[in-house]
Design a protein around this motif. Sequence first.
Motif, PDB file in Angstrom:
ATOM      1  N   GLY A 210       0.802  -1.224   0.000  1.00 15.26           N
ATOM      2  CA  GLY A 210       0.000   0.000   0.000  1.00 15.26           C
ATOM      3  C   GLY A 210       0.826   1.261   0.000  1.00 15.26           C
ATOM      4  N   SER A 211       2.163   1.148   0.036  1.00 11.48           N
ATOM      5  CA  SER A 211       3.029   2.313  -0.042  1.00 11.48           C
ATOM      6  C   SER A 211       3.946   2.168  -1.262  1.00 11.48           C
ATOM      7  CB  SER A 211       3.865   2.463   1.233  1.00 11.48           C
ATOM      8  OG  SER A 211       4.668   1.314   1.435  1.00 11.48           O
ATOM      9  N   TYR A 212       4.435   3.316  -1.733  1.00  9.17           N
ATOM     10  CA  TYR A 212       5.175   3.315  -2.984  1.00  9.17           C
ATOM     11  C   TYR A 212       6.429   4.166  -2.868  1.00  9.17           C
ATOM     12  CZ  TYR A 212       0.643   1.661  -4.650  1.00  9.17           C
ATOM     13  OH  TYR A 212      -0.522   0.968  -4.810  1.00  9.17           O
ATOM     14  N   ARG A 213       7.358   3.950  -3.802  1.00  9.29           N
ATOM     15  CA  ARG A 213       8.572   4.760  -3.875  1.00  9.29           C
ATOM     16  C   ARG A 213       8.866   5.033  -5.343  1.00  9.29           C
ATOM     17  NH1 ARG A 213      11.804  -0.312  -1.641  1.00  9.29           N
ATOM     18  NH2 ARG A 213      11.811  -1.623  -3.526  1.00  9.29           N
ATOM     19  N   ILE A 214       9.574   6.119  -5.591  1.00  9.59           N
ATOM     20  CA  ILE A 214       9.895   6.471  -6.967  1.00  9.59           C
ATOM     21  C   ILE A 214      11.113   5.667  -7.426  1.00  9.59           C
ATOM     22  CG2 ILE A 214       8.938   8.776  -6.725  1.00  9.59           C
ATOM     23  CD1 ILE A 214      11.740   9.874  -6.493  1.00  9.59           C
ATOM     24  N   HIS A 215      11.167   5.404  -8.729  1.00 14.69           N
ATOM     25  CA  HIS A 215      12.267   4.644  -9.301  1.00 14.69           C
ATOM     26  C   HIS A 215      13.547   5.473  -9.230  1.00 14.69           C
ATOM     27  CE1 HIS A 215      14.657   2.576 -12.402  1.00 14.69           C
ATOM     28  NE2 HIS A 215      13.897   1.526 -12.128  1.00 14.69           N
ATOM     29  N   PRO A 216      14.703   4.821  -9.019  1.00 14.00           N
ATOM     30  CA  PRO A 216      15.976   5.569  -8.937  1.00 14.00           C
ATOM     31  C   PRO A 216      16.239   6.471 -10.134  1.00 14.00           C
ATOM     32  CG  PRO A 216      16.301   3.317  -8.198  1.00 14.00           C
ATOM     33  CD  PRO A 216      14.895   3.392  -8.720  1.00 14.00           C
TER      34      PRO A 216
END
Length: 295
Positions: A210-216
């Motif tokens: 349910g949580s996300y992160r941006i791609h490097p």
Amino acid sequence: MENRLRRCMWPGLVALLALFLVACDKEPPEREIIVGPWKDTIASYHTIISFRANGSFGTLRLAEGQHSKIDDTAERVKVDGKWQLLPPEVDGDPLLLVMTPEVVEGDTPWEVDAPVTYLIEQLNPNRMMLRSPAGERLSWDRLRSTRAPEEEGGLPLIHVATGPMVVGLAKERLNEENRYLCVQMEFILSDVEGTSYIEDVRLDSGEPSGSYRIHPSVREALVLHMSRLTHRDVRSLKRFQAVLTDFKRILTPYLGDRLKDVKVVKVVVTSTRDGVDTFVAEFAPEPVEPEDAKS
């Protein structure tokens, strides 16, 4: 005969009572105008408040120092809570806006669970004039559109934090001191399906967390652009808005029309490593305790 009459009247009374309760619970139509983001400026402080459709609100206060420079020493102020619009008891009286804080951080007169009631003296899609219990008049101007930034088409938007990003600002003169630009942002997206540039942070079970992160690669593109900026480019809030526009342009090839907004959580310009370390520590993710350690 009398009992039969009573039986016939009872369903009608119940229906009338139900209609009365629905009419009493119906919220004023002005509520739709209030929902969305607004901005208030008092002296060097800029407060952005968002009234959400679910009855909650959140505020963010930015401060300017001398010569409209970003004040990197200003304490962060945050207030979140619930809001309610009350219709007048007598026709002709003003509407009442009741705001009840639930989370209060920083130097502010707001107190948790202490509701404040404002009189709405003027309300239209572009401006809202309020009068506080002490008689102070506040003027709020519409920020961007009338749509709440938390939802689109009835669906909640997705907030993805960038994590703390720090770069050394480019120097315009050889003898210029070292300065570091520290930025924490959030991408507000309509969805993340079909893009590899927003990664789902998955639990050990393999289920979506349910949580996300941006791609490097997205971070690298932003950091590369930030490293070309000078102190002149970011020394005031007005100038930084132009930088924010560039961020949106850079993100378009990666996120397309999924990107609805870029929210700046905090900006700091510092000349010391201690200032950088303090900023990174504030927004660094909390370490996840392994399951073996918990057991």
